[in-house]
Design a protein around this motif. Sequence first.
Motif, PDB file in Angstrom:
ATOM      1  N   PHE A   1     -33.448 -11.924 -24.987  1.00 54.93           N
ATOM      2  CA  PHE A   1     -32.513 -12.446 -23.992  1.00 54.93           C
ATOM      3  C   PHE A   1     -31.203 -12.818 -24.689  1.00 54.93           C
ATOM      4  N   LYS A   2     -30.126 -12.109 -24.320  1.00 56.24           N
ATOM      5  CA  LYS A   2     -28.870 -12.303 -25.053  1.00 56.24           C
ATOM      6  C   LYS A   2     -27.984 -13.351 -24.389  1.00 56.24           C
ATOM      7  N   GLY A   3     -28.093 -13.473 -23.069  1.00 54.02           N
ATOM      8  CA  GLY A   3     -27.291 -14.458 -22.371  1.00 54.02           C
ATOM      9  C   GLY A   3     -27.036 -14.063 -20.930  1.00 54.02           C
ATOM     10  N   GLY A   4     -26.113 -14.772 -20.292  1.00 48.19           N
ATOM     11  CA  GLY A   4     -25.832 -14.487 -18.890  1.00 48.19           C
ATOM     12  C   GLY A   4     -24.505 -15.041 -18.437  1.00 48.19           C
TER      13      GLY A   4
ATOM     14  N   VAL B   1     -22.238 -13.561 -28.007  1.00 42.89           N
ATOM     15  CA  VAL B   1     -21.739 -13.961 -26.688  1.00 42.89           C
ATOM     16  C   VAL B   1     -20.824 -15.182 -26.833  1.00 42.89           C
TER      17      VAL B   1
ATOM     18  N   LEU C   1     -21.923  -8.080 -22.230  1.00 43.74           N
ATOM     19  CA  LEU C   1     -22.742  -8.815 -23.203  1.00 43.74           C
ATOM     20  C   LEU C   1     -23.435  -7.877 -24.190  1.00 43.74           C
TER      21      LEU C   1
ATOM     22  N   ILE D   1     -24.009 -18.326 -20.275  1.00 40.95           N
ATOM     23  CA  ILE D   1     -25.185 -18.634 -21.077  1.00 40.95           C
ATOM     24  C   ILE D   1     -25.055 -17.820 -22.365  1.00 40.95           C
ATOM     25  N   SER D   2     -24.632 -18.493 -23.422  1.00 40.30           N
ATOM     26  CA  SER D   2     -24.348 -17.777 -24.672  1.00 40.30           C
ATOM     27  C   SER D   2     -25.499 -17.982 -25.649  1.00 40.30           C
ATOM     28  N   TYR D   3     -26.600 -17.285 -25.361  1.00 40.28           N
ATOM     29  CA  TYR D   3     -27.780 -17.470 -26.207  1.00 40.28           C
ATOM     30  C   TYR D   3     -27.567 -16.810 -27.565  1.00 40.28           C
ATOM     31  N   ALA D   4     -26.940 -15.655 -27.550  1.00 39.69           N
ATOM     32  CA  ALA D   4     -26.638 -14.960 -28.802  1.00 39.69           C
ATOM     33  C   ALA D   4     -25.254 -15.380 -29.308  1.00 39.69           C
TER      34      ALA D   4
END
Lengths: 428, 428
Positions: free
Chosen positions: A301-304, B312, A346, B306-309
């Motif tokens: 899951f990279k983000g949103g 991002v 993304l 949502i910057s999980y990586a």
Amino acid sequence: MKAQIISIGNELLIGDTVNTNASWLGEFLTGLGFTVTRVHTISDGLQIIKDTLNQAISESDLIICTGGLGPTHDDMTKKAVAELFDVGYKLDEQTLEYVKSMFKKRNIPFSKSNYSQAEVPENAEVLFNKAGTAPGMWFNEDCCIAVLPGVPYEMKYLMEKKVSEKLREVFGDIGYVYSHYIKTAGIGESTLSDEVLGDLSNHFQNGVSLAYLPAAGGVTLRLNGHGSTKEEAKQYVQALKDIIYQKAGKYIYGEGKDYSISEAVGKLLKEQGIRISVAESCTGGLIANTFTDVPGSSNYFKGGIISYANEVKVNQLGVSEKDLVGVGAVSKEVALQMAKGVAERLGTEIGISTTGIAGPGGGTEEKPVGTVWMGFYKKGEEHFAIKAMFTKDRLINKERTKMVLLEATRRILAGIEEMPYDLKKQLS
Amino acid sequence: MKAQIISIGNELLIGDTVNTNASWLGEFLTGLGFTVTRVHTISDGLQIIKDTLNQAISESDLIICTGGLGPTHDDMTKKAVAELFDVGYKLDEQTLEYVKSMFKKRNIPFSKSNYSQAEVPENAEVLFNKAGTAPGMWFNEDCCIAVLPGVPYEMKYLMEKKVSEKLREVFGDIGYVYSHYIKTAGIGESTLSDEVLGDLSNHFQNGVSLAYLPAAGGVTLRLNGHGSTKEEAKQYVQALKDIIYQKAGKYIYGEGKDYSISEAVGKLLKEQGIRISVAESCTGGLIANTFTDVPGSSNYFKGGIISYANEVKVNQLGVSEKDLVGVGAVSKEVALQMAKGVAERLGTEIGISTTGIAGPGGGTEEKPVGTVWMGFYKKGEEHFAIKAMFTKDRLINKERTKMVLLEATRRILAGIEEMPYDLKKQLS
């Protein structure tokens, strides 16, 4: 063997606390082959505890009693048990030392009331509780009684580590029940039971049983098997499980009571070495949140982008202003553009999107509350949207949108053509 | 007046369903001035239902009985009550017509078992249930008994609309209890009770009482007052409420049992005519999801990233790659840049951010699991980060990060200098 549960505590009667201990114990005892015939929920009153214990003793082989073991004056359980058996108290050295050491660690002065924590009725076998300060107690008189703290993790620790041992000792002949959970999504309970699985009763030998547990967007199947050994019980369940997979395999996303749809999608993404990103409007972060509840989700899951305002859809996702004005934000076109836009921006192989009217406001004749479009994009392979009509309830609409879109994603990753609830893929 | 609750259903005893009906009823009846002395949870067995009803009748003035009213053969409650009172059945025309019309709407054939849904014991007063197909029943014999469906929203509908009326009719002299909830955040239970509020017992006249209900990131205060009229009970509570506001005002974000911190922040944003956006790493969408659970949130919540990586964080939020390499993603610098970045890119006056190690993996000596940085940016006014150390539990860390950051945001919007748990504002 018959068991009863006695839950003690005023907070349970006035509704401050939901009695989750009783349901956990019910499942645990059923799993050991006991039949739970009653749960008594009562106040911290000396007389009512004694009366209820007497009633339970006359009706059952085993009693699990939780709560009312704290150091304060309103905790009556220990006194009630001592009076019931007409015995005095003895000191449990191990508990005393342990409680003292805990207080020392926290620099809390050790008081008389704390000392009493280490005292138990003379006829009690102490179940040492390293999870807290109140020891558990085991009584083997006319009936077996376990007296445990009400704090859920202390109670569970003592049940799993201490009480189950005692139960094997005393009720050596009790069989084993093996419970297994199969999780399905994208199919209604009646369709699953009547059309897909049909009548399975001829497979219910050896005390094997099947229960349907429906929830928003998915039905959980609980399989129970009973055997003289755990392995035997497991075998019976396995036999039924095989048949369920034969008939309903494509609707099953995983196994285990708490296994989530986001774990199932994550597992496939990891196996296939690809990553996902989400563009959420009506679900407003729910899908990203579900993905990130799973440890290790950063691997896939990279983000949103939560594009609640149209401006964000345009600037952050590249949605066409013309379409937002023309067909509107809740449309196939916008869902398609959001899914592709988030994947491209993304840098993920897959992008999914939601846009809809969650409610309670915002509905129109043409697009009533509950209208939702979901988009799916996989680079070079798939690009489509699906439309669903859900309910008038905002939170249910968010939840069902999440379940349908993640199940659709799972099915595509698993190579399953049929979409959840037979929804049609609508291409651009 | 003494009341008892009888919850009927095997699913409650084997642990498939948590008995939330009982806690809801406990709170409801306590609120009307009844003392709930017992909850009996029992199976769908004819004899045990009769035995339990007899016991409850001998012990109480009022019995609320839920569950076991479905059309299937394993639903025994109605039969048990008829046998208990030794009466036959009568047909309730209104219910029959209603059930028929519901089946017609859904094109389901109307069967014999559905017909029986409209039959009730001769001595029952029917409580018409427009929320479902099984009618509620009221019996006024040696003891008042309400027999209701187990489906939570049907049960609640009948309690609120029908049963409470009957209770006033029969127990006209019961007083009124008024319950009120005050929600606090960013202060621990012991600090709030010992240091801030202190001993309030001299304000506990007229049956006024105060309860502390702690949860992750916030403590709810429940105030109960008892009076001969609702207004009187309300007055007593108001008096205590005033004192609590005097002493703890700045820690209070709102009132009402289910009032959420995101509603409190949203209310202030709306009043001030400004909008917010969120940049989430370790909370992974939880904060956006909490905002969008509130109807009308589109008025002040514009969206989020949502910057999980890390990629991002750089591309979508303009976080410095140098800092990501140098000080790392979980740092003051990155939290500050994320908050400012999201506000600027989404065009909102306020931006907030989270970056941390939720766990269970990813911890280091220097930055263990539970380390979280939260960023706050308000155009031209405020730009700071706060650091917190939470737990080893991933979901608790997400929840507590959400509560602390939203409470910090609320306090700034409300002009309160002190940060939650006295955390220090760290400027760039």
